[in-house]
Design a protein around this motif. Sequence first.
Motif, PDB file in Angstrom:
ATOM      1  N   LYS A 179     -17.595  -8.813   6.942  1.00 56.00           N
ATOM      2  CA  LYS A 179     -16.993  -8.635   8.710  1.00 56.00           C
ATOM      3  C   LYS A 179     -17.352  -8.341   9.679  1.00 56.00           C
ATOM      4  O   LYS A 179     -18.797  -7.027   9.006  1.00 56.00           O
ATOM      5  CB  LYS A 179     -15.963  -7.548   8.396  1.00 56.00           C
ATOM      6  N   VAL A 197       1.008  -0.793  -0.103  1.00 54.97           N
ATOM      7  CA  VAL A 197       0.424   0.113   0.010  1.00 54.97           C
ATOM      8  C   VAL A 197       1.145   1.608   0.125  1.00 54.97           C
ATOM      9  O   VAL A 197       1.798   0.926   0.557  1.00 54.97           O
ATOM     10  CB  VAL A 197      -0.736   0.138   1.324  1.00 54.97           C
ATOM     11  N   ARG A 216     -18.001 -15.135  -0.582  1.00 54.78           N
ATOM     12  CA  ARG A 216     -18.731 -13.924  -0.383  1.00 54.78           C
ATOM     13  C   ARG A 216     -18.498 -14.048   1.193  1.00 54.78           C
ATOM     14  O   ARG A 216     -17.449 -14.684   1.914  1.00 54.78           O
ATOM     15  CB  ARG A 216     -20.191 -13.691   0.033  1.00 54.78           C
TER      16      ARG A 216
HETATM   17  C1  B12 Z   1     -19.885  -2.279  -6.291  1.00 54.87           C
HETATM   18  C2  B12 Z   1     -18.560  -3.603  -6.606  1.00 54.87           C
HETATM   19  C3  B12 Z   1     -18.810  -4.273  -7.176  1.00 54.87           C
HETATM   20  C4  B12 Z   1     -18.481  -3.425  -8.976  1.00 54.87           C
HETATM   21  C5  B12 Z   1     -17.242  -3.586  -9.317  1.00 54.87           C
HETATM   22  C6  B12 Z   1     -16.595  -2.282  -8.281  1.00 54.87           C
HETATM   23  C7  B12 Z   1     -16.083  -1.214  -8.668  1.00 54.87           C
HETATM   24  N1  B12 Z   1     -15.333  -0.362  -8.118  1.00 54.87           N
HETATM   25  O1  B12 Z   1     -17.384  -0.230  -8.686  1.00 54.87           O
HETATM   26  C8  B12 Z   1     -19.339  -4.268  -9.863  1.00 54.87           C
HETATM   27  C9  B12 Z   1     -20.565  -4.589  -9.587  1.00 54.87           C
HETATM   28  C10 B12 Z   1     -18.529  -4.372 -10.952  1.00 54.87           C
HETATM   29  C11 B12 Z   1     -18.731  -5.438  -8.851  1.00 54.87           C
HETATM   30  C12 B12 Z   1     -18.839  -7.393  -9.492  1.00 54.87           C
HETATM   31  C13 B12 Z   1     -18.121  -8.004  -8.540  1.00 54.87           C
HETATM   32  N2  B12 Z   1     -17.963  -8.228  -8.071  1.00 54.87           N
HETATM   33 CO1  B12 Z   1     -18.565  -7.040  -6.253  1.00 54.87          CO
HETATM   34  N3  B12 Z   1     -18.458  -6.041  -4.408  1.00 54.87           N
HETATM   35  C14 B12 Z   1     -18.745  -4.453  -5.182  1.00 54.87           C
HETATM   36  C15 B12 Z   1     -18.612  -4.168  -3.506  1.00 54.87           C
HETATM   37  C16 B12 Z   1     -20.282  -3.952  -3.060  1.00 54.87           C
HETATM   38  C17 B12 Z   1     -17.788  -2.326  -3.254  1.00 54.87           C
HETATM   39  C18 B12 Z   1     -16.711  -2.527  -3.544  1.00 54.87           C
HETATM   40  C19 B12 Z   1     -16.017  -1.563  -4.171  1.00 54.87           C
HETATM   41  O2  B12 Z   1     -16.439  -0.531  -2.902  1.00 54.87           O
HETATM   42  N4  B12 Z   1     -15.131  -1.028  -4.494  1.00 54.87           N
HETATM   43  C20 B12 Z   1     -14.348  -0.307  -5.745  1.00 54.87           C
HETATM   44  C21 B12 Z   1     -12.753   0.083  -5.191  1.00 54.87           C
HETATM   45  C22 B12 Z   1     -12.584   0.749  -3.331  1.00 54.87           C
HETATM   46  O3  B12 Z   1     -11.905  -0.401  -5.985  1.00 54.87           O
HETATM   47  P1  B12 Z   1     -10.781  -0.890  -5.603  1.00 54.87           P
HETATM   48  O4  B12 Z   1      -9.646   0.383  -5.731  1.00 54.87           O
HETATM   49  O5  B12 Z   1     -10.563  -1.536  -7.089  1.00 54.87           O
HETATM   50  O6  B12 Z   1     -10.170  -2.147  -5.014  1.00 54.87           O
HETATM   51  C23 B12 Z   1     -10.938  -3.610  -4.875  1.00 54.87           C
HETATM   52  C24 B12 Z   1      -9.888  -4.301  -3.853  1.00 54.87           C
HETATM   53  O7  B12 Z   1      -8.395  -3.924  -4.590  1.00 54.87           O
HETATM   54  C25 B12 Z   1     -10.185  -4.419  -2.872  1.00 54.87           C
HETATM   55  N5  B12 Z   1      -9.660  -3.558  -2.225  1.00 54.87           N
HETATM   56  C26 B12 Z   1     -10.496  -2.649  -2.088  1.00 54.87           C
HETATM   57  N6  B12 Z   1      -9.473  -1.439  -1.048  1.00 54.87           N
HETATM   58  C27 B12 Z   1      -8.604  -1.753  -0.720  1.00 54.87           C
HETATM   59  C28 B12 Z   1      -7.328  -2.291  -0.231  1.00 54.87           C
HETATM   60  C29 B12 Z   1      -6.602  -3.039   0.033  1.00 54.87           C
HETATM   61  C30 B12 Z   1      -4.772  -3.120   0.694  1.00 54.87           C
HETATM   62  C31 B12 Z   1      -6.310  -4.480  -0.795  1.00 54.87           C
HETATM   63  C32 B12 Z   1      -5.507  -5.214  -0.792  1.00 54.87           C
HETATM   64  C33 B12 Z   1      -8.018  -4.874  -1.699  1.00 54.87           C
HETATM   65  C34 B12 Z   1      -8.921  -3.823  -1.474  1.00 54.87           C
HETATM   66  O8  B12 Z   1     -11.529  -4.630  -2.765  1.00 54.87           O
HETATM   67  C35 B12 Z   1     -12.018  -3.911  -3.792  1.00 54.87           C
HETATM   68  C36 B12 Z   1     -13.635  -4.659  -4.514  1.00 54.87           C
HETATM   69  O9  B12 Z   1     -13.908  -3.855  -5.555  1.00 54.87           O
HETATM   70  C37 B12 Z   1     -17.757  -5.230  -3.265  1.00 54.87           C
HETATM   71  C38 B12 Z   1     -18.263  -5.201  -1.286  1.00 54.87           C
HETATM   72  C39 B12 Z   1     -17.584  -4.285  -0.847  1.00 54.87           C
HETATM   73  N7  B12 Z   1     -17.737  -4.065   0.433  1.00 54.87           N
HETATM   74  O10 B12 Z   1     -15.930  -4.753  -0.528  1.00 54.87           O
HETATM   75  C40 B12 Z   1     -17.949  -6.425  -3.459  1.00 54.87           C
HETATM   76  C41 B12 Z   1     -17.356  -7.498  -3.547  1.00 54.87           C
HETATM   77  C42 B12 Z   1     -15.822  -6.890  -4.074  1.00 54.87           C
HETATM   78  N8  B12 Z   1     -17.829  -7.941  -5.166  1.00 54.87           N
HETATM   79  C43 B12 Z   1     -17.651  -9.442  -5.161  1.00 54.87           C
HETATM   80  C44 B12 Z   1     -17.857 -10.171  -6.216  1.00 54.87           C
HETATM   81  C45 B12 Z   1     -17.617 -12.037  -6.077  1.00 54.87           C
HETATM   82  C46 B12 Z   1     -17.572  -8.973  -7.480  1.00 54.87           C
HETATM   83  C47 B12 Z   1     -17.927 -10.288  -8.400  1.00 54.87           C
HETATM   84  C48 B12 Z   1     -17.642 -11.764  -9.498  1.00 54.87           C
HETATM   85  C49 B12 Z   1     -19.853 -10.971  -9.216  1.00 54.87           C
HETATM   86  C50 B12 Z   1     -20.296 -11.614  -8.889  1.00 54.87           C
HETATM   87  N9  B12 Z   1     -20.808 -13.014  -9.460  1.00 54.87           N
HETATM   88  O11 B12 Z   1     -20.489 -11.573  -7.325  1.00 54.87           O
HETATM   89  C51 B12 Z   1     -18.050  -9.923  -9.922  1.00 54.87           C
HETATM   90  C52 B12 Z   1     -16.020  -9.615 -10.065  1.00 54.87           C
HETATM   91  C53 B12 Z   1     -16.063  -8.105 -10.966  1.00 54.87           C
HETATM   92  C54 B12 Z   1     -14.404  -8.753 -11.263  1.00 54.87           C
HETATM   93  N10 B12 Z   1     -14.035  -9.366 -11.332  1.00 54.87           N
HETATM   94  O12 B12 Z   1     -13.604  -7.648 -11.760  1.00 54.87           O
HETATM   95  C55 B12 Z   1     -17.245  -9.751  -3.299  1.00 54.87           C
HETATM   96  C56 B12 Z   1     -15.509 -10.497  -3.435  1.00 54.87           C
HETATM   97  C57 B12 Z   1     -15.324 -11.861  -2.935  1.00 54.87           C
HETATM   98  C58 B12 Z   1     -14.362 -11.644  -3.037  1.00 54.87           C
HETATM   99  N11 B12 Z   1     -13.337 -13.414  -2.815  1.00 54.87           N
HETATM  100  O13 B12 Z   1     -13.306 -11.139  -2.945  1.00 54.87           O
HETATM  101  C59 B12 Z   1     -17.744  -8.906  -2.722  1.00 54.87           C
HETATM  102  C60 B12 Z   1     -16.503  -8.967  -1.651  1.00 54.87           C
HETATM  103  C61 B12 Z   1     -18.737  -8.758  -2.126  1.00 54.87           C
HETATM  104  C62 B12 Z   1     -18.725  -9.928  -1.509  1.00 54.87           C
HETATM  105  N12 B12 Z   1     -19.669  -9.582  -0.077  1.00 54.87           N
HETATM  106  O14 B12 Z   1     -19.015 -10.910  -0.515  1.00 54.87           O
HETATM  107  N13 B12 Z   1     -18.712  -5.682  -7.986  1.00 54.87           N
END
Ligand code: B12
Length: 448
Positions: free
Chosen positions: A302, A54, A299
């Motif tokens: 927390k 990070v 899924r």
């Molecule tokens: C909005 C959302 C989406 C959006 C996309 C995210 C976005 N950027 O808009 C959409 C609707 C497209 C989506 C799709 C999917 N999602 Co989604 N999504 C979410 C949700 C509700 C919020 C995530 C968010 O705000 N992302 C915005 C920013 C933070 O994204 P980012 O910077 O790219 O970071 C991502 C990762 O790097 C990680 N992350 C965030 N911050 C940090 C910091 C560190 C240090 C690290 C290591 C990681 C990390 O989480 C983020 C996930 O989007 C989460 C639930 C949650 N509260 O986590 C579920 C969640 C992440 N999704 C999930 C899943 C499974 C999916 C799908 C596979 C759909 C499905 N069939 O279930 C697809 C996968 C798409 C892909 N591979 O790209 C699961 C993941 C479970 C897991 N094993 O990790 C979650 C956790 C929901 C759940 N309750 O289980 N998703």
Amino acid sequence: MDRRDFFKFGLGGAGLTIGESLTGSSDSDSSLSGNHEFDHPWWVNRLEEPKLPVDDRVYSRFNSRKNVFGSMVKYYGMKNLKELRERSQKKTQRYYRENRPGYRLQDRALADAGWVISRLGGLNRGTRSWTRNFVRTPQQRGVEEYKGSLGEAAHMIKAAARYFGAATVGITRLDRRHINAKERGKRIVFEGVEEPYGNKEKLVIPDKCKYAVSMSVQMSLDNIACSPTALSSAGSSMGYSRCEFLVAGLTEFIRGLGYVAIPSVNDLGSSVAPAVDAGLGELGRTNRLITPEFGPMVRLCKVLTDLPLAVDKPIDFGLLEFCKVCKRCAEACPCNCLSFEDEPSFEVKGPWNNPGHKAWFEDSPQCLAYWQESTSGCSNCLRVCPWTKKDKTVIHQIIKGASAKIPALDAFFTSMDESFGYGRQRSARKWWDLNLPEYGVDTTQGKG
Ligand code: B12
């Protein structure tokens, strides 16, 4: 040679040798012995820090409005959004008329009904209320609050979490940067108060809530295998309802011990980041958590608490190296939204990503648009992941162990997995004839 023969005569023989030598080394490695019964398989290492770094100068709390759900009009444009929805509705009706398996009334009704418990909660609402529901407090019972050592408390919380339906559970010190800065128009702030509360402007988390209990819930592989149909969406929706039950149960339990507990599923902040910190898995090419036990088929949810707990460390099971060479999720993505880059990067794809952490960032609006195009969501990236395995045969344990320890074999494992037909879409019609276990998941899996 078919899959069975291969295991018998081919890698099976070689694999056993690899397996034996790796197992042998694990006995002498005290870092693998971990903390009691909730530990991962022997081939998983504990680390001081998560493998993906990070950037502390950049990484900060996210405004959930920026995710695709919060900014649809901005990311697609009103006209495109309207057209997308109209196309989706027309297609849905056509699929009904064609009686297309996976898109029929019963398939769609199952996917909707899977949400049933999830719908009872939301950010500080219903089953996810930030205040005690009905459980009696120690005071009401005429006793003092729970007092145990950090280790005893963690042990007890993990037992309770498993009892309420967690597949795996880990504990981490809460990194406040993982909590959204703003959600549903309200600021989320930390204050030196005794109890959490909310008003029109803000939601208040007590400063003393220093721990996050991160939990995974299995999704039905038999459902996700039907992706992209309504039956795979039923795998997601059921997962959400089981998360709801889990966080509701665990928070009431903690409150019953005399402590504060804040339940969270998709709301409040990232579920993935605390899961990485708590050692439930590693971040994969899907930009989602991949676990050693269930691959990406979980899924996440927390619970934040002030109950003092022993914390877990992040893990390494060779996933990062594996994802660098595999790329099957990116190839299977019908809308090309996943990264094909060899290395993860700090460079985000758009404002829907939160900058400052290293990842394989995805083009999220493309993903969500395809959910409309398919009329029923999509889980292709989960279906094809070689870490998605239903059975716990020795050979798969050996392959996972070998991959964790010998990255040079990753490309070979990936191509074998594909040639054996793993990850192919399964028949949605036949799903209804499967003799499914409870909740469609094998709850004894991953414990081997
Ligand atoms: C909005 C959302 C989406 C959006 C996309 C995210 C976005 N950027 O808009 C959409 C609707 C497209 C989506 C799709 C999917 N999602 Co989604 N999504 C979410 C949700 C509700 C919020 C995530 C968010 O705000 N992302 C915005 C920013 C933070 O994204 P980012 O910077 O790219 O970071 C991502 C990762 O790097 C990680 N992350 C965030 N911050 C940090 C910091 C560190 C240090 C690290 C290591 C990681 C990390 O989480 C983020 C996930 O989007 C989460 C639930 C949650 N509260 O986590 C579920 C969640 C992440 N999704 C999930 C899943 C499974 C999916 C799908 C596979 C759909 C499905 N069939 O279930 C697809 C996968 C798409 C892909 N591979 O790209 C699961 C993941 C479970 C897991 N094993 O990790 C979650 C956790 C929901 C759940 N309750 O289980 N998703």
